[in-house]
Design a protein around this motif. Structure first.
Motif, PDB file in Angstrom:
ATOM      1  N   LEU A  86      -3.576 -21.812  21.279  1.00 55.44           N
ATOM      2  CA  LEU A  86      -3.971 -20.455  20.642  1.00 55.44           C
ATOM      3  C   LEU A  86      -4.258 -20.560  19.196  1.00 55.44           C
ATOM      4  O   LEU A  86      -3.669 -21.229  18.754  1.00 55.44           O
ATOM      5  N   PRO A  87      -5.571 -20.447  19.157  1.00 56.97           N
ATOM      6  CA  PRO A  87      -6.283 -20.486  17.855  1.00 56.97           C
ATOM      7  C   PRO A  87      -6.203 -19.659  17.025  1.00 56.97           C
ATOM      8  O   PRO A  87      -5.219 -18.796  17.365  1.00 56.97           O
ATOM      9  N   ILE A  88      -5.847 -19.895  15.747  1.00 56.17           N
ATOM     10  CA  ILE A  88      -5.465 -19.414  14.741  1.00 56.17           C
ATOM     11  C   ILE A  88      -6.580 -19.831  13.515  1.00 56.17           C
ATOM     12  O   ILE A  88      -7.222 -21.001  13.222  1.00 56.17           O
ATOM     13  N   TYR A  89      -6.577 -18.766  12.997  1.00 59.03           N
ATOM     14  CA  TYR A  89      -7.566 -18.425  11.865  1.00 59.03           C
ATOM     15  C   TYR A  89      -7.781 -19.017  10.479  1.00 59.03           C
ATOM     16  O   TYR A  89      -6.326 -19.144  10.239  1.00 59.03           O
ATOM     17  N   GLY A  90      -8.469 -20.339  10.399  1.00 62.39           N
ATOM     18  CA  GLY A  90      -7.830 -20.677   8.974  1.00 62.39           C
ATOM     19  C   GLY A  90      -6.908 -21.150   9.134  1.00 62.39           C
ATOM     20  O   GLY A  90      -6.959 -21.923   9.710  1.00 62.39           O
ATOM     21  N   ASP A  91      -5.871 -20.818   8.083  1.00 62.09           N
ATOM     22  CA  ASP A  91      -4.516 -22.000   7.912  1.00 62.09           C
ATOM     23  C   ASP A  91      -3.511 -21.190   8.165  1.00 62.09           C
ATOM     24  O   ASP A  91      -2.410 -21.414   7.998  1.00 62.09           O
ATOM     25  N   GLY A  92      -3.900 -19.582   8.769  1.00 64.43           N
ATOM     26  CA  GLY A  92      -3.371 -18.766   9.807  1.00 64.43           C
ATOM     27  C   GLY A  92      -1.631 -17.835   8.507  1.00 64.43           C
ATOM     28  O   GLY A  92      -0.454 -17.411   8.758  1.00 64.43           O
ATOM     29  N   GLN A  93      -2.555 -17.988   7.204  1.00 62.07           N
ATOM     30  CA  GLN A  93      -1.265 -17.752   6.097  1.00 62.07           C
ATOM     31  C   GLN A  93      -1.802 -15.890   5.787  1.00 62.07           C
ATOM     32  O   GLN A  93      -0.833 -15.670   5.060  1.00 62.07           O
ATOM     33  N   GLN A  94      -2.761 -15.434   6.928  1.00 58.95           N
ATOM     34  CA  GLN A  94      -2.798 -14.079   6.403  1.00 58.95           C
ATOM     35  C   GLN A  94      -1.129 -13.406   6.883  1.00 58.95           C
ATOM     36  O   GLN A  94      -0.902 -13.098   7.693  1.00 58.95           O
ATOM     37  N   VAL A  95      -0.846 -12.403   5.985  1.00 62.68           N
ATOM     38  CA  VAL A  95       0.487 -11.310   6.215  1.00 62.68           C
ATOM     39  C   VAL A  95      -0.070 -10.367   6.389  1.00 62.68           C
ATOM     40  O   VAL A  95      -1.162  -9.785   6.308  1.00 62.68           O
ATOM     41  N   ARG A  96       0.601  -9.709   7.564  1.00 61.40           N
ATOM     42  CA  ARG A  96       0.675  -8.283   8.351  1.00 61.40           C
ATOM     43  C   ARG A  96       2.403  -8.015   8.773  1.00 61.40           C
ATOM     44  O   ARG A  96       3.093  -8.532   8.466  1.00 61.40           O
ATOM     45  N   GLY A 140     -14.496 -12.482   5.904  1.00 60.89           N
ATOM     46  CA  GLY A 140     -14.164 -11.286   5.687  1.00 60.89           C
ATOM     47  C   GLY A 140     -12.816 -10.945   5.791  1.00 60.89           C
ATOM     48  O   GLY A 140     -12.660  -9.683   5.414  1.00 60.89           O
ATOM     49  N   HIS A 141     -11.886 -11.995   6.207  1.00 55.13           N
ATOM     50  CA  HIS A 141     -10.369 -12.345   6.525  1.00 55.13           C
ATOM     51  C   HIS A 141      -9.544 -11.961   5.458  1.00 55.13           C
ATOM     52  O   HIS A 141      -9.270 -12.076   4.897  1.00 55.13           O
ATOM     53  N   ASP A 142      -9.260 -10.169   5.436  1.00 57.68           N
ATOM     54  CA  ASP A 142      -7.816  -9.592   4.558  1.00 57.68           C
ATOM     55  C   ASP A 142      -6.942 -10.747   4.669  1.00 57.68           C
ATOM     56  O   ASP A 142      -6.464 -11.224   6.030  1.00 57.68           O
ATOM     57  N   ARG A 143      -6.661 -11.122   3.440  1.00 55.56           N
ATOM     58  CA  ARG A 143      -5.295 -12.297   3.050  1.00 55.56           C
ATOM     59  C   ARG A 143      -3.379 -11.186   3.561  1.00 55.56           C
ATOM     60  O   ARG A 143      -3.284 -12.353   4.182  1.00 55.56           O
ATOM     61  N   ARG A 144      -3.930 -10.073   2.984  1.00 58.01           N
ATOM     62  CA  ARG A 144      -2.495  -9.329   3.243  1.00 58.01           C
ATOM     63  C   ARG A 144      -2.696  -8.394   2.936  1.00 58.01           C
ATOM     64  O   ARG A 144      -2.998  -7.332   2.602  1.00 58.01           O
ATOM     65  N   TYR A 145      -1.506  -7.286   4.019  1.00 55.21           N
ATOM     66  CA  TYR A 145      -1.728  -6.385   4.212  1.00 55.21           C
ATOM     67  C   TYR A 145       0.138  -6.213   4.560  1.00 55.21           C
ATOM     68  O   TYR A 145       0.633  -6.650   4.997  1.00 55.21           O
ATOM     69  N   ALA A 146       0.478  -5.025   3.400  1.00 50.09           N
ATOM     70  CA  ALA A 146       1.775  -4.379   3.079  1.00 50.09           C
ATOM     71  C   ALA A 146       2.305  -3.265   3.049  1.00 50.09           C
ATOM     72  O   ALA A 146       1.317  -2.337   2.026  1.00 50.09           O
ATOM     73  N   ILE A 147       2.810  -2.612   4.383  1.00 47.62           N
ATOM     74  CA  ILE A 147       3.040  -0.965   3.916  1.00 47.62           C
ATOM     75  C   ILE A 147       4.721  -0.805   2.736  1.00 47.62           C
ATOM     76  O   ILE A 147       5.593  -1.033   3.531  1.00 47.62           O
ATOM     77  N   ASP A 148       4.030   0.195   2.324  1.00 50.11           N
ATOM     78  CA  ASP A 148       5.157   0.904   1.753  1.00 50.11           C
ATOM     79  C   ASP A 148       5.417   2.107   2.482  1.00 50.11           C
ATOM     80  O   ASP A 148       4.978   3.319   2.095  1.00 50.11           O
ATOM     81  N   ALA A 149       6.471   2.643   3.128  1.00 51.88           N
ATOM     82  CA  ALA A 149       6.781   3.300   3.764  1.00 51.88           C
ATOM     83  C   ALA A 149       8.150   4.122   3.585  1.00 51.88           C
ATOM     84  O   ALA A 149       8.495   5.100   3.913  1.00 51.88           O
ATOM     85  N   ARG A 150       8.164   4.303   2.438  1.00 53.59           N
ATOM     86  CA  ARG A 150       9.192   5.540   1.837  1.00 53.59           C
ATOM     87  C   ARG A 150       8.780   6.671   1.777  1.00 53.59           C
ATOM     88  O   ARG A 150      10.273   7.458   2.148  1.00 53.59           O
ATOM     89  N   LYS A 151       7.476   7.051   1.942  1.00 53.01           N
ATOM     90  CA  LYS A 151       7.610   8.657   1.804  1.00 53.01           C
ATOM     91  C   LYS A 151       8.232   9.144   2.923  1.00 53.01           C
ATOM     92  O   LYS A 151       8.761  10.334   3.336  1.00 53.01           O
ATOM     93  N   PHE A 199       0.610  -1.264   0.148  1.00 54.53           N
ATOM     94  CA  PHE A 199       0.187  -0.106  -0.352  1.00 54.53           C
ATOM     95  C   PHE A 199       0.919   1.421  -0.176  1.00 54.53           C
ATOM     96  O   PHE A 199       1.714   0.791   1.040  1.00 54.53           O
ATOM     97  N   THR A 200       0.413   2.412  -1.555  1.00 52.06           N
ATOM     98  CA  THR A 200       1.463   3.871  -0.654  1.00 52.06           C
ATOM     99  C   THR A 200      -0.481   4.704  -0.455  1.00 52.06           C
ATOM    100  O   THR A 200      -1.343   3.621  -0.369  1.00 52.06           O
ATOM    101  N   GLU A 201       0.754   5.515  -0.009  1.00 56.18           N
ATOM    102  CA  GLU A 201      -0.485   7.200   1.002  1.00 56.18           C
ATOM    103  C   GLU A 201      -1.327   6.955  -0.661  1.00 56.18           C
ATOM    104  O   GLU A 201      -2.384   7.550  -0.408  1.00 56.18           O
ATOM    105  N   THR A 202      -1.362   6.548  -1.979  1.00 53.88           N
ATOM    106  CA  THR A 202      -2.272   6.573  -3.072  1.00 53.88           C
ATOM    107  C   THR A 202      -3.282   5.783  -3.276  1.00 53.88           C
ATOM    108  O   THR A 202      -3.547   5.463  -4.609  1.00 53.88           O
ATOM    109  N   THR A 203      -3.060   4.424  -2.802  1.00 53.64           N
ATOM    110  CA  THR A 203      -3.996   3.552  -3.479  1.00 53.64           C
ATOM    111  C   THR A 203      -4.877   3.653  -2.831  1.00 53.64           C
ATOM    112  O   THR A 203      -5.686   4.370  -1.962  1.00 53.64           O
TER     113      THR A 203
END
Length: 360
Positions: A212-222, A291-302, A146-150
């Motif tokens: 230790l409850p893991i939702y689904g397959d545990g492969q949601q990325v943050r 509705g569990h989002d699969r992946r979040y990732a931040i572009d923090a270059r700005k 994600f960027t600030e203009t996403t």
């Protein structure tokens, strides 16, 4: 002085503690003290005259207006929010009330106060709105961060309510000229984190011998961001950010949930070993949330390029500090695990079954 909303919550209290450790400038700490707002987070400031705590609701425009007139802060840092996705699924109304209506009320009180300031003080004033990367929706495994203009594409009642608050803040800058700043952060972790979220829940459950409850397959990325790094980024944005701009704050630490839990178990195995076996033995896969989002990732270059901020902690250093903090603060953990908290945990997890085809 500065005016902080939600300063008894997880990120807010860390910000207040870090601020007063580095500045003599006083803070007005305005918090409703809901289940996640814990005045005990700030116990070390009980006799510190720089910390002025006021209990109240950001939606109470009259109370906010009176405080702004009384203390005349040079800036507002807005943390106050309902922030847990699972709770927003079970009860979305509270998220609309606090995150949307509450932010609107706060903006209205702020606009009235700011409009009457002398021109030099108007120009120097800042309203910093703390938001989340979840407003951007979800990413595929090979998508750019994600960027600030996403484009916004929220997928839960929580993220939709935060997206609405972001739009309100933007509109008050473009319509009224209010000098606003918005930050969108990735997943925070660290001290004073209420144990409904992944990392503190896993630490507290592990030590209590619970699953230790893991939702689904545990492969949601943050993308994981140590809370003190986030606080440093907010301080820098408040100091040098350009009014009307948005700054994404991330840790450059993309990890799958299961990888995070494995890391926690391995650290606990070393720092607080069980009598037999590994904490990994307590992992239990449960039905994923809707509705569990699969992946979040931040572009923090700005923010690094324009304001010179980048995180000081790696995931490895931050997560070890976090586990050690929880081991050293068992009284805090016991105090926050009230009857209401236990009731919510039961409500959220009791109906979740192990998905077909997933190994325990």
């Amino acid at each position: 002085m500065i005016f902080i909303t939600g300063g008894a919550g997880f990120i807010g209290s860390n910000f207040v503690l870090d601020w007063l450790a580095q500045h003599d400038e006083p803070v007005i700490n305005f918090d409703k003290l809901t289940y996640a707002g814990n005045i005990n987070n700030l116990a070390s400031l009980t006799h510190d005259p720089r910390h002025i705590f006021v209990q109240g609701d950001i939606g109470d425009t009259a109370q906010v207006a009176a405080l702004l007139e009384q203390y005349k802060p040079r800036a507002i840092v807005h943390f106050a929010a309902e922030s847990h996705v699972d709770r927003s699924i079970l009860g979305p109304a509270a998220f609309v009330q606090t995150n949307v209506n509450g932010t609107f009320g706060l903006l209205e009180a702020t606009r009235a106060f700011w409009s009457n300031l002398p021109e030099s003080e108007k120009a120097a004033f800042r309203f910093l709105h703390v938001s989340t990367d979840e407003v951007y929706g979800t990413l595929g495994p090979n998508d750019a961060p994600f960027t600030e203009t996403t484009q916004y594409a929220p997928n839960s009642p929580y993220s939709a309510s935060k997206a609405a608050s972001d739009h309100l803040v933007r509109s008050y800058h473009h319509t009224y000229g209010l000098p606003t700043l918005t930050t969108n952060c990735s997943n925070n972790y660290g001290p004073y984190h209420f144990p409904e979220k992944l990392i503190p829940l896993m630490i507290t459950n592990a030590r209590a011998g619970k699953p230790l409850p893991i939702y689904g397959d545990g492969q949601q990325v943050r993308d994981w961001l140590y809370v003190s790094d986030h606080c440093a980024a907010i301080r820098r944005t408040l100091e040098a950010g350009v009014p009307g701009e948005v700054y994404n704050i991330g840790g450059w630490n993309e990890k799958a949930n299961l990888e995070v839990v494995h890391a926690l178990c391995d650290i606990l195995d070393k720092l607080d070993p069980k009598s037999s076996g590994s904490y990994r033995d307590q992992i239990a896969y449960v039905t994923d949330r809707p509705g569990h989002d699969r992946r979040y990732a931040i572009d923090a270059r700005k923010i690094e390029r324009e304001l010179g901020w980048k995180p000081a902690e790696t995931f490895e250093t931050g997560i070890r500090k976090t586990v050690q903090w929880y081991l050293d603060h068992q009284d805090w953990v016991s105090n926050v695990q009230s009857g209401d908290y236990l009731k919510w945990v039961e409500q959220n997890y009791s109906q979740r079954q192990t998905p077909a085809g997933v190994q325990q």
